[in-house]
Design a protein around this motif. Structure first.
Motif, PDB file in Angstrom:
ATOM      1  N   CYS A   1      -9.434  23.851  19.379  1.00 30.54           N
ATOM      2  CA  CYS A   1      -8.139  23.821  18.691  1.00 30.54           C
ATOM      3  C   CYS A   1      -7.194  22.824  19.363  1.00 30.54           C
ATOM      4  CB  CYS A   1      -7.520  25.212  18.668  1.00 30.54           C
ATOM      5  SG  CYS A   1      -8.469  26.392  17.688  1.00 30.54           S
ATOM      6  N   HIS A   2      -7.213  22.780  20.687  1.00 35.02           N
ATOM      7  CA  HIS A   2      -6.371  21.833  21.416  1.00 35.02           C
ATOM      8  C   HIS A   2      -6.828  20.397  21.151  1.00 35.02           C
ATOM      9  CE1 HIS A   2      -3.764  24.544  23.624  1.00 35.02           C
ATOM     10  NE2 HIS A   2      -4.822  25.320  23.818  1.00 35.02           N
ATOM     11  N   LYS A   3      -8.137  20.163  21.036  1.00 40.26           N
ATOM     12  CA  LYS A   3      -8.660  18.824  20.748  1.00 40.26           C
ATOM     13  C   LYS A   3      -8.164  18.348  19.382  1.00 40.26           C
ATOM     14  CE  LYS A   3     -13.027  17.880  21.693  1.00 40.26           C
ATOM     15  NZ  LYS A   3     -14.509  17.748  21.601  1.00 40.26           N
ATOM     16  N   VAL A   4      -8.247  19.214  18.379  1.00 48.64           N
ATOM     17  CA  VAL A   4      -7.795  18.854  17.039  1.00 48.64           C
ATOM     18  C   VAL A   4      -6.278  18.662  17.037  1.00 48.64           C
ATOM     19  CG1 VAL A   4      -7.624  19.617  14.635  1.00 48.64           C
ATOM     20  CG2 VAL A   4      -9.748  19.974  15.907  1.00 48.64           C
TER      21      VAL A   4
ATOM     22  N   THR B   1     -16.143  17.627  17.565  1.00 48.93           N
ATOM     23  CA  THR B   1     -16.967  18.819  17.720  1.00 48.93           C
ATOM     24  C   THR B   1     -16.610  19.514  19.026  1.00 48.93           C
ATOM     25  OG1 THR B   1     -18.726  17.611  18.839  1.00 48.93           O
ATOM     26  CG2 THR B   1     -18.911  17.829  16.448  1.00 48.93           C
ATOM     27  N   GLY B   2     -16.941  20.782  19.097  1.00 50.32           N
ATOM     28  CA  GLY B   2     -16.703  21.516  20.330  1.00 50.32           C
ATOM     29  C   GLY B   2     -17.030  22.976  20.178  1.00 50.32           C
ATOM     30  N   PRO B   3     -16.899  23.722  21.260  1.00 46.64           N
ATOM     31  CA  PRO B   3     -17.175  25.160  21.227  1.00 46.64           C
ATOM     32  C   PRO B   3     -16.101  25.889  20.415  1.00 46.64           C
ATOM     33  CG  PRO B   3     -16.213  24.552  23.327  1.00 46.64           C
ATOM     34  CD  PRO B   3     -16.449  23.276  22.582  1.00 46.64           C
TER      35      PRO B   3
ATOM     36  N   MET C   1     -21.245  29.524  19.268  1.00 48.08           N
ATOM     37  CA  MET C   1     -20.770  28.993  17.999  1.00 48.08           C
ATOM     38  C   MET C   1     -20.097  27.653  18.274  1.00 48.08           C
ATOM     39  SD  MET C   1     -21.792  31.108  15.755  1.00 48.08           S
ATOM     40  CE  MET C   1     -20.976  30.520  14.288  1.00 48.08           C
ATOM     41  N   LYS C   2     -20.291  26.700  17.374  1.00 49.42           N
ATOM     42  CA  LYS C   2     -19.717  25.355  17.493  1.00 49.42           C
ATOM     43  C   LYS C   2     -18.867  25.057  16.264  1.00 49.42           C
ATOM     44  CE  LYS C   2     -22.114  24.221  21.183  1.00 49.42           C
ATOM     45  NZ  LYS C   2     -21.768  23.504  22.349  1.00 49.42           N
ATOM     46  N   CYS C   3     -17.813  24.279  16.465  1.00 50.38           N
ATOM     47  CA  CYS C   3     -16.909  23.874  15.389  1.00 50.38           C
ATOM     48  C   CYS C   3     -16.967  22.366  15.214  1.00 50.38           C
ATOM     49  CB  CYS C   3     -15.472  24.254  15.722  1.00 50.38           C
ATOM     50  SG  CYS C   3     -15.184  26.001  15.944  1.00 50.38           S
ATOM     51  N   GLY C   4     -16.619  21.906  14.025  1.00 48.37           N
ATOM     52  CA  GLY C   4     -16.510  20.486  13.755  1.00 48.37           C
ATOM     53  C   GLY C   4     -15.399  20.234  12.759  1.00 48.37           C
ATOM     54  N   GLN C   5     -14.726  19.087  12.900  1.00 47.55           N
ATOM     55  CA  GLN C   5     -13.668  18.720  11.967  1.00 47.55           C
ATOM     56  C   GLN C   5     -13.590  17.206  11.871  1.00 47.55           C
ATOM     57  OE1 GLN C   5     -11.292  20.591   9.949  1.00 47.55           O
ATOM     58  NE2 GLN C   5     -11.230  18.504   9.162  1.00 47.55           N
ATOM     59  N   ALA C   6     -13.649  16.688  10.651  1.00 45.06           N
ATOM     60  CA  ALA C   6     -13.472  15.258  10.430  1.00 45.06           C
ATOM     61  C   ALA C   6     -11.980  14.943  10.386  1.00 45.06           C
ATOM     62  CB  ALA C   6     -14.131  14.843   9.129  1.00 45.06           C
ATOM     63  N   VAL C   7     -11.625  13.779  10.940  1.00 44.18           N
ATOM     64  CA  VAL C   7     -10.251  13.302  10.912  1.00 44.18           C
ATOM     65  C   VAL C   7     -10.262  11.813  10.574  1.00 44.18           C
ATOM     66  CG1 VAL C   7      -9.301  15.024  12.506  1.00 44.18           C
ATOM     67  CG2 VAL C   7     -10.240  12.913  13.421  1.00 44.18           C
ATOM     68  N   VAL C   8      -9.188  11.347   9.931  1.00 42.94           N
ATOM     69  CA  VAL C   8      -9.048   9.936   9.577  1.00 42.94           C
ATOM     70  C   VAL C   8      -7.663   9.447   9.980  1.00 42.94           C
ATOM     71  CG1 VAL C   8     -10.694   9.984   7.653  1.00 42.94           C
ATOM     72  CG2 VAL C   8      -8.293  10.497   7.230  1.00 42.94           C
TER      73      VAL C   8
END
Length: 68
Positions: A16-19, A8-10, A44-51
């Motif tokens: 984008c750099h975190k992902v 998660t992040g702003p 606004m906050k974003c989230g992305q699941a990763v495996v």
């Protein structure tokens, strides 16, 4: 063993750099990204699941997933 993380992040370049960083460590996107408004911070906050699949390691709840 398969690992799961939810990033998660702003809504800015830092997210984008975190992902991008985890993708370059072998993690894979899982599902669609999320996007929502945080009324408390008015941002606004974003989230992305990763495996990630890791061989030769047994799951332990105390493990730090970010180290893989």
């Amino acid at each position: 063993m398969q690992l799961y993380r939810f990033l998660t992040g702003p809504d800015d370049a830092s997210f984008c750099h975190k992902v991008t960083a985890v993708l370059n460590k072998g993690w894979h996107l899982f599902g669609a990204p999320t996007y929502g408004y945080d009324a408390e911070t008015r941002t606004m906050k974003c989230g992305q699941a990763v495996v990630k699949e890791v061989d030769g390691v047994e799951y332990d709840p105390s493990m730090k997933l970010g180290e893989y």
